[in-house]
Design an enzyme around this catalytic site. Structure first.
Site, PDB file in Angstrom:
ATOM      1  N   ASP A 422       0.859  -1.186   0.000  1.00  0.00           N
ATOM      2  CA  ASP A 422       0.000   0.000   0.000  1.00  0.00           C
ATOM      3  C   ASP A 422       0.895   1.236   0.000  1.00  0.00           C
ATOM      4  O   ASP A 422       2.130   1.140   0.126  1.00  0.00           O
ATOM      5  CB  ASP A 422      -0.882  -0.045   1.254  1.00  0.00           C
ATOM      6  N   GLU A 425       2.401   5.039  -4.141  1.00  0.00           N
ATOM      7  CA  GLU A 425       2.323   5.957  -5.289  1.00  0.00           C
ATOM      8  C   GLU A 425       3.662   6.665  -5.585  1.00  0.00           C
ATOM      9  O   GLU A 425       3.876   6.932  -6.791  1.00  0.00           O
ATOM     10  CB  GLU A 425       1.222   6.999  -5.045  1.00  0.00           C
ATOM     11  N   ASP A 500      -8.917   3.766  -1.855  1.00  0.00           N
ATOM     12  CA  ASP A 500      -9.854   4.161  -0.798  1.00  0.00           C
ATOM     13  C   ASP A 500     -11.165   4.686  -1.375  1.00  0.00           C
ATOM     14  O   ASP A 500     -11.410   5.897  -1.450  1.00  0.00           O
ATOM     15  CB  ASP A 500      -9.199   5.211   0.096  1.00  0.00           C
TER      16      ASP A 500
END
Length: 828
Positions: A422, A425, A500
């Site tokens: 997670d 990015e 999300d």
């Protein structure tokens, strides 16, 4: 294009000259090119262009301002040589023409413009005559024609409708820049993933474009001009591939041949997953596991978010919350559960800690421009005790990837089954960019560069390092990795979820066009947080989402910190029963799901499909994005409105059958279908063989269970079933079974042919039960030439062979499975 428009454009070029936009210079005259193998290379004072035929259907175009092209390197493309294009080259003074069996590429030299047509001369694509390829400083871009009847799909993980052309040809623009976008909306762009691939379809004929550039990129699909499509990037080469079909399936297959395909996942990863932010302490995890088993709700995987860690730091356990992780994991495994843990790519800067110290020793971290290690706040900076900044592995450096992959031993030694990457990015707690500074330095496989070039591939390379590390540590197992951020080609390493999302009906619906376009863009192993991550779903919304999630390739419930419980039993006994039945349906369908996922791993054709992929000649499918296909045989029409009592369902050509009742529906028309809370509409294509099994509580119980083969009417049809051990890598060396199933019908006379298995793997001894619909009363049923006795249904359940007819008119034929070809005959 009309003569008047051509004249107007030419006049503008004369009046205003090139460039037409401030700072942009379009390519002008090019001298005759030189031939370099499969390529034509053009060069003038503005820059260099190379056109390369990679296959009869694939053209690569590279442009760089300046005297030469740069290093030919790609993180996305794994098979640049996809076959002999068989190309012929005709170079003239005014134009050059390249011909293959599929394409004719014409290059006008002055000004430099490219057009593509079929070998027969039908126009497919052409540069805009006014702009074509252009550059402004470090930016490069190409403008192309966009016809009014062309539809555009793909772009990976994007919000909005399926057809990216826009309503009423209004046009859309998209940016490729991986971004942490908590609770994103219907119009948020960009979000977590960048896949600069799209497909253009006109009248059912398709071709694709892939921009292999990792810098921040942008695409205008009729946005600046209704009849222009443009794309380009803020740095690097204009490096794109034109991929011809002519069918959408062929475009997707060829694109995934270039960029790789989703590996066959372990079978347990296709079961149901339960997650939240966060399950802790250990007693809570055990409570969740025990409830699934006591309530008889199937599940295979429990997930741990960051609260299992000490100070939110990866490669640690909080031993107050989890005093004995190996024992807990072993006990869960005995109950049929596997454990997946989150591992974010931001270890804490902490001298004396083995991860930080070994990373420094291996020179494994991203650097500042002055050569110091880059530090920034992420989760460890929010720790309750001893907070501190994080450092970031440089995944563009092979040695750093190797180091990171080796760190996975911390988890594999404890028995952790899979890894969840997670925040990659990368997300950083620095406003307003929420990511690393653009001037930080990366190795870039030996050609150092900054974050501007690497940002979009950071998450992909993180998941690559994790995947490759797990593969080295467990060479006899299939790695399972889930990632939030990635790039084109990232399907080779990890399943993907769109971050999300929100507990809303809009977000439930949005997953259909998003996953359809992800599938067209090469990503088959996808699934959203069921029930939504941010905010709180109603009982109805959760149930409807779970019913849809049965057909997500990756099926996981997840919710954020501080929300109410979001387990299948959290909404009262009525909804618990509905939710149980939904998950049971997933487990019944696992033989079909597994076989379809194997097809995806082999061909690149996704499991989750827009209708246009199977029916491109049907205009009613071109913008249909409130229903989808799972594989080629199941059409799923989720309930998308609160309190709905019915919904419209469009069925493509052919006969279709209600999954639950077997009722026949005529295709190529829209039906108004009543719905109840018990299920969502699902239809089976006429002629399909649907492979199922009895309900199990986890995938470890599948061995030896009967194989149920539902056969839907057609005069002639065939299908295949893929099986293997469900884990391990023996299938790569032939340890699998692929069997052909075919039917022939002549009135009420039906013949089912089952081929001998291909491959060396064989299932455990089991029964096979054929479920035939649309068959009259038989006078005789045979299997392998031997007559089978007619039995009452209760007795059929205990006998090794026989046949019966259900109250619903379904003919059941039961026999022992055999590792050879055999025929079942029904005689009227």
């Amino acid at each position: 294009m009309t003569k008047a428009r051509r004249f107007g454009l030419a006049l503008l070029a004369v009046l205003f000259a090139v460039p037409l936009q401030a700072g942009w210079a379009s390519l002008g005259a090019m001298p005759e090119p030189r031939r370099d193998g499969r390529s034509l290379v053009f060069h003038n004072a503005q820059g260099t262009v190379a056109l390369t035929m990679l296959a009869p259907e694939i053209l690569r175009v590279r442009f760089a301002p300046g005297p030469a092209l740069g290093r030919d390197h790609s993180y996305a493309v794994v098979k640049g040589d996809v076959g002999d294009p068989g190309a012929s080259f005709d170079v003239g003074a005014a134009q050059s023409v390249v011909r293959t069996a599929a394409l004719r590429v014409t290059v006008r030299h002055d000004p430099f413009r490219i057009s593509l047509a079929t070998a027969g001369g039908d126009s497919l694509d052409e540069d805009d005559p006014l702009r074509g390829i252009a550059f402004a400083g470090t930016e490069t871009r190409v403008w192309k024609r966009l016809r009014d009847d062309e539809h555009v799909y793909g772009f990976g993980e994007k919000t909005g409708r399926l057809d990216k052309r826009g309503r009423g040809l209004g046009g859309y623009g998209y940016v490729m820049w991986n971004s942490d976008t908590y609770a994103y909306g219907d119009d948020t762009d960009p979000i977590y993933v960048s896949v600069p691939f799209f497909m253009v379809m006109r009248g059912g004929r398709a071709h694709g474009f892939f921009l292999d550039n990792t810098f921040r990129a942008s695409f205008s699909v009729g946005r600046e001009d209704q009849n222009l499509l443009s794309f380009g990037a803020a740095g690097g080469e204009l490096n794109y591939y034109f991929i011809d079909g002519p069918t959408p399936k062929q475009v997707v297959s060829r694109y995934t041949e270039l960029t790789g395909r989703t590996p066959l996942p372990p079978r347990w990863a296709l079961g149901y997953h339960q997650c939240r932010y966060s399950y802790y302490p250990e007693s809570k995890v055990r409570f969740i596991a025990e409830n699934f088993r006591q309530r008889r709700i199937p599940a295979d995987v429990i997930w741990l978010d960051i609260h299992y860690e000490e100070g939110y730091n990866p490669f640690t356990w909080d031993h107050e919350r989890f005093p004995d992780p190996p024992r807990m994991i072993k006990d869960l495994r005995a109950q049929g559960f596997r454990l997946v843990t989150i591992v974010d790519p931001h270890p804490k800067k902490q001298k004396g800690w083995w991860v930080y110290d070994t990373g420094l020793a291996r020179d494994a971290f991203v650097k500042n421009p002055d050569g110091s290690v880059h530090e920034a706040p992420v989760w460890p900076s929010n720790a309750e005790k001893d907070p501190g900044p994080s450092v970031f592995p440089d995944f563009t450096k092979p040695a750093a990837r190797d180091w990171w992959g080796g760190l996975m031993k911390f988890y594999t030694d404890d028995g952790v089954a899979g890894i969840w990457n997670d925040m990659n990015e990368p997300a950083v707690f620095v406003d307003p960019t929420h990511t690393m500074a653009l001037d930080v330095r990366h190795d870039n496989e030996g050609q150092p560069t900054d974050e501007r070039e690497i940002h979009n591939v950071y998450g992909m390379l993180n998941s690559r390092a994790t995947f490759e590390g797990l593969a080295r540590l467990r060479p006899d197992e299939r790695p399972f990795v889930l990632t939030r951020a990635t790039f084109a080609g990232g399907q080779r390493y990890a399943a993907l979820w769109p971050g999300d999302n929100v507990s809303s009906w809009a977000h439930l619906r949005a997953t259909i066009p998003m996953f359809a376009n992800l599938g067209l863009s090469g990503f088959s192993f996808v699934g959203a947080d069921i029930g939504g991550f941010a905010e709180v779903p109603t009982a109805e919304l959760y149930t409807r989402w779970l019913q849809l999630g049965v057909f997500y390739p990756f099926m996981r419930t997840h919710t954020t910190f501080g929300t109410p419980d979001q387990e299948p039993w959290s909404y009262g006994t009525f909804h618990e029963a509905l939710n149980r039945r939904a998950i049971e349906m997933r487990y019944e369908l696992l033989p079909e799901v597994y076989s379809v996922m194997e097809e995806a791993s082999r061909t690149g054709i996704p499991a989750f499909r827009p209708l246009l992929l199977e029916y491109p000649d049907d205009p009613a499918t071109w913008e249909r994005d409130d229903e989808f296909l799972f594989g080629s045989d199941l059409l799923v029409a989720p309930v998308l409105r609160e309190g709905a009592g019915d919904r419209e369902v469009y069925l493509p050509a052919g006969d279709w059958y209600d999954y639950y009742r077997g009722w026949r529906f005529e295709g190529r028309r829209t039906h108004l279908v009543p719905v109840t809370m018990e299920a969502i509409p699902v239809f089976v294509r006429g002629g399909a063989f649907l492979f199922r099994q009895p309900v199990v509580q986890h995938t470890g119980e599948m061995s030896g269970r009967p194989l149920r083969v539902a056969v839907f009417p057609a005069a002639r049809s065939e299908s295949s079933l893929y099986e293997d051990a469900g884990e391990g890598v023996g299938y790569r060396q032939g340890a699998y079974s692929r069997r052909r199933f075919a039917q022939k019908r002549d009135g009420d006379r039906v013949t089912i042919e089952v081929g001998a298995p291909e491959g060396s793997w064989r299932p455990a001894p089991r029964d096979v039960v054929f479920e035939l619909r649309g068959v009259g009363e038989p006078s005789r049923v045979t299997a392998g030439g031997a007559s089978l006795a007619r039995l009452e249904a209760p007795r059929l359940a205990t006998e090794p062979a026989g046949w019966t007819r259900t109250d619903q008119g379904v003919l059941l034929v039961k026999l022992r499975d055999r590792a050879e070809a055999f025929t079942v005959s029904i005689e009227p």
